[in-house]
Write a protein that holds these residues in place. Structure first.
Motif, PDB file in Angstrom:
ATOM      1  N   LEU A  52     -34.337  66.638   1.965  1.00 38.01           N
ATOM      2  CA  LEU A  52     -35.502  67.038   2.747  1.00 38.01           C
ATOM      3  C   LEU A  52     -35.302  68.441   3.326  1.00 38.01           C
ATOM      4  N   ALA A  53     -34.126  68.697   3.872  1.00 42.23           N
ATOM      5  CA  ALA A  53     -33.851  70.031   4.416  1.00 42.23           C
ATOM      6  C   ALA A  53     -33.963  71.089   3.331  1.00 42.23           C
ATOM      7  N   GLN A  54     -33.468  70.791   2.155  1.00 39.22           N
ATOM      8  CA  GLN A  54     -33.534  71.758   1.059  1.00 39.22           C
ATOM      9  C   GLN A  54     -34.971  72.012   0.622  1.00 39.22           C
ATOM     10  N   GLU A  55     -35.769  70.956   0.573  1.00 37.39           N
ATOM     11  CA  GLU A  55     -37.168  71.099   0.168  1.00 37.39           C
ATOM     12  C   GLU A  55     -37.952  71.922   1.194  1.00 37.39           C
ATOM     13  N   LEU A  56     -37.815  71.558   2.471  1.00 40.72           N
ATOM     14  CA  LEU A  56     -38.544  72.281   3.510  1.00 40.72           C
ATOM     15  C   LEU A  56     -38.033  73.711   3.655  1.00 40.72           C
ATOM     16  N   GLY A  57     -36.731  73.896   3.459  1.00 40.12           N
ATOM     17  CA  GLY A  57     -36.160  75.236   3.537  1.00 40.12           C
ATOM     18  C   GLY A  57     -36.723  76.152   2.459  1.00 40.12           C
ATOM     19  N   ARG A  58     -36.898  75.625   1.262  1.00 36.04           N
ATOM     20  CA  ARG A  58     -37.484  76.434   0.182  1.00 36.04           C
ATOM     21  C   ARG A  58     -38.910  76.847   0.527  1.00 36.04           C
ATOM     22  N   LEU A  59     -39.658  75.944   1.141  1.00 37.59           N
ATOM     23  CA  LEU A  59     -41.022  76.268   1.554  1.00 37.59           C
ATOM     24  C   LEU A  59     -41.018  77.422   2.555  1.00 37.59           C
ATOM     25  N   ILE A  60     -40.121  77.360   3.528  1.00 39.08           N
ATOM     26  CA  ILE A  60     -40.062  78.418   4.546  1.00 39.08           C
ATOM     27  C   ILE A  60     -39.694  79.755   3.925  1.00 39.08           C
ATOM     28  N   LEU A  61     -38.682  79.786   3.079  1.00 41.65           N
ATOM     29  CA  LEU A  61     -38.274  81.048   2.461  1.00 41.65           C
ATOM     30  C   LEU A  61     -39.365  81.593   1.542  1.00 41.65           C
ATOM     31  N   SER A  79     -30.518  85.001   1.912  1.00 43.02           N
ATOM     32  CA  SER A  79     -30.576  84.175   3.115  1.00 43.02           C
ATOM     33  C   SER A  79     -29.856  82.856   2.888  1.00 43.02           C
ATOM     34  N   VAL A  80     -29.257  82.334   3.944  1.00 44.74           N
ATOM     35  CA  VAL A  80     -28.736  80.971   3.926  1.00 44.74           C
ATOM     36  C   VAL A  80     -29.927  80.013   3.895  1.00 44.74           C
ATOM     37  N   PRO A  81     -29.878  78.950   3.112  1.00 43.46           N
ATOM     38  CA  PRO A  81     -30.975  77.983   3.157  1.00 43.46           C
ATOM     39  C   PRO A  81     -31.239  77.524   4.590  1.00 43.46           C
ATOM     40  N   PRO A  82     -32.496  77.535   5.028  1.00 41.14           N
ATOM     41  CA  PRO A  82     -32.805  77.161   6.407  1.00 41.14           C
ATOM     42  C   PRO A  82     -32.282  75.777   6.784  1.00 41.14           C
ATOM     43  N   LEU A  83     -31.806  75.686   8.020  1.00 40.45           N
ATOM     44  CA  LEU A  83     -31.372  74.426   8.621  1.00 40.45           C
ATOM     45  C   LEU A  83     -32.422  73.977   9.629  1.00 40.45           C
ATOM     46  N   PHE A 173     -33.782  77.199  11.532  1.00 40.28           N
ATOM     47  CA  PHE A 173     -33.047  78.434  11.811  1.00 40.28           C
ATOM     48  C   PHE A 173     -32.201  78.790  10.601  1.00 40.28           C
ATOM     49  N   PHE A 174     -31.955  80.074  10.445  1.00 38.41           N
ATOM     50  CA  PHE A 174     -31.153  80.517   9.306  1.00 38.41           C
ATOM     51  C   PHE A 174     -30.735  81.966   9.509  1.00 38.41           C
ATOM     52  N   TRP A 175     -29.847  82.415   8.623  1.00 42.11           N
ATOM     53  CA  TRP A 175     -29.308  83.776   8.703  1.00 42.11           C
ATOM     54  C   TRP A 175     -29.598  84.514   7.411  1.00 42.11           C
ATOM     55  N   THR A 176     -29.728  85.828   7.543  1.00 39.50           N
ATOM     56  CA  THR A 176     -30.043  86.682   6.407  1.00 39.50           C
ATOM     57  C   THR A 176     -29.057  87.838   6.340  1.00 39.50           C
ATOM     58  N   GLN A 177     -28.567  88.095   5.141  1.00 42.41           N
ATOM     59  CA  GLN A 177     -27.836  89.340   4.905  1.00 42.41           C
ATOM     60  C   GLN A 177     -28.854  90.389   4.511  1.00 42.41           C
ATOM     61  N   SER A 178     -28.921  91.451   5.301  1.00 40.11           N
ATOM     62  CA  SER A 178     -29.902  92.497   5.070  1.00 40.11           C
ATOM     63  C   SER A 178     -29.366  93.545   4.105  1.00 40.11           C
ATOM     64  N   LEU A 179     -30.274  94.245   3.447  1.00 39.58           N
ATOM     65  CA  LEU A 179     -29.874  95.413   2.670  1.00 39.58           C
ATOM     66  C   LEU A 179     -29.203  96.451   3.556  1.00 39.58           C
ATOM     67  N   VAL A 180     -29.615  96.480   4.838  1.00 39.37           N
ATOM     68  CA  VAL A 180     -29.092  97.455   5.801  1.00 39.37           C
ATOM     69  C   VAL A 180     -28.397  96.680   6.912  1.00 39.37           C
ATOM     70  N   ALA A 181     -27.079  96.800   6.982  1.00 37.68           N
ATOM     71  CA  ALA A 181     -26.304  95.988   7.917  1.00 37.68           C
ATOM     72  C   ALA A 181     -26.484  96.421   9.367  1.00 37.68           C
ATOM     73  N   ASP A 182     -26.693  97.700   9.610  1.00 36.81           N
ATOM     74  CA  ASP A 182     -26.726  98.232  10.972  1.00 36.81           C
ATOM     75  C   ASP A 182     -28.089  97.981  11.614  1.00 36.81           C
ATOM     76  N   ASP A 183     -28.085  97.353  12.798  1.00 37.01           N
ATOM     77  CA  ASP A 183     -29.349  97.002  13.453  1.00 37.01           C
ATOM     78  C   ASP A 183     -30.145  98.235  13.854  1.00 37.01           C
ATOM     79  N   ALA A 184     -29.485  99.272  14.344  1.00 40.70           N
ATOM     80  CA  ALA A 184     -30.205 100.491  14.748  1.00 40.70           C
ATOM     81  C   ALA A 184     -30.897 101.133  13.543  1.00 40.70           C
ATOM     82  N   GLN A 185     -30.228 101.152  12.408  1.00 35.95           N
ATOM     83  CA  GLN A 185     -30.836 101.713  11.211  1.00 35.95           C
ATOM     84  C   GLN A 185     -32.003 100.861  10.737  1.00 35.95           C
ATOM     85  N   ARG A 186     -31.850  99.524  10.790  1.00 39.69           N
ATOM     86  CA  ARG A 186     -32.960  98.643  10.414  1.00 39.69           C
ATOM     87  C   ARG A 186     -34.155  98.864  11.323  1.00 39.69           C
TER      88      ARG A 186
END
Length: 226
Positions: A52-61, A79-83, A173-186
């Motif tokens: 169920l978490a995997q199914e709903l997570g795919r919908l969110i992403l 992104s990490v699959p949403p939890l 909730f979930f985490w994302t690896q951005s193309l740009v790691a630095d928050d100020a640059q993002r």
């Protein structure tokens, strides 16, 4: 940068997701954190392997992959699959910081946590407490959004969830690896992109807008890590 991303899910989508989650089997949330986090974490989560978490997570992403505001702010690479979590009866999560690197189920590549996202699935009036509190260099920020709305913030931030004293708080909730790691640059890229979009809507693709667009993409090339 903290950013409120409205209407990621429609009311009907939230209602359908809530109906599924109400029938779910919840587990101790401490199963997904290390020793330090386990000392302050008191909630329940769907297991990461839950179909169920995997199914709903795919919908969110999928929805976020078509949401221009989130895409502009997160500049997502992976992104990490949403939890999914649930707080009630005084449950809370004390002040903590998320780990810098997470495993991604089914992938041999670890993920650097640059951007954190929390998608609220309960309406604010349904529960007391439960605010997401984010601490950064500008102070302490309390967040409690309508169901279907999302808050995005840097994963480098200390944060906590206040005790829920009435009702139940459901969220993803979930985490994302951005193309740009630095928050100020993002943040600079986000501001530049938003202003380009406004100028383009007002003026069309005039030479100056095209020049700024080129400047934006060249900065992404210079700052991206992938």
């Amino acid at each position: 940068m903290m950013l409120h991303v409205p209407e990621v899910l429609t009311r009907d989508e939230v209602a359908a997701m809530r109906a599924e989650l109400e029938r779910a089997d919840w587990a101790d949330g401490r199963a997904t954190v290390g020793a330090q986090g386990a000392q302050v974490k008191h909630n329940r989560q769907l297991p990461e392997t839950s179909p169920l978490a995997q199914e709903l997570g795919r919908l969110i992403l999928d929805k976020l992959g078509r949401h221009p505001l989130w895409l502009s702010a997160a500049l997502p690479l992976r992104s990490v699959p949403p939890l999914f979590n649930r707080y009630e009866g005084g449950e809370h999560y004390g002040l903590h910081i998320d780990g810098a690197v997470r495993a991604v189920p089914g992938s041999p590549l670890p993920l650097r946590t640059d951007v954190s996202s929390t998608l609220f699935l309960s309406e604010p009036e349904e529960y007391d407490g439960g605010e997401l509190v984010v601490v950064d260099t500008y102070g302490t920020h309390e967040v409690k959004l309508p169901a279907g709305d999302l808050i995005l913030y840097p994963s480098t931030s200390l944060h906590r969830v206040e005790p829920v004293t009435r009702g139940a708080r459901l969220a993803s909730f979930f985490w994302t690896q951005s193309l740009v790691a630095d928050d100020a640059q993002r943040t600079m890229l986000f501001d530049l992109d938003q202003n380009i979009q406004k100028l383009r809507a007002r003026l069309g693709d005039v030479d100056e807008v095209l020049g700024l667009t080129g400047h934006y993409h060249n900065l992404v090339r210079q700052w991206s890590r992938c």
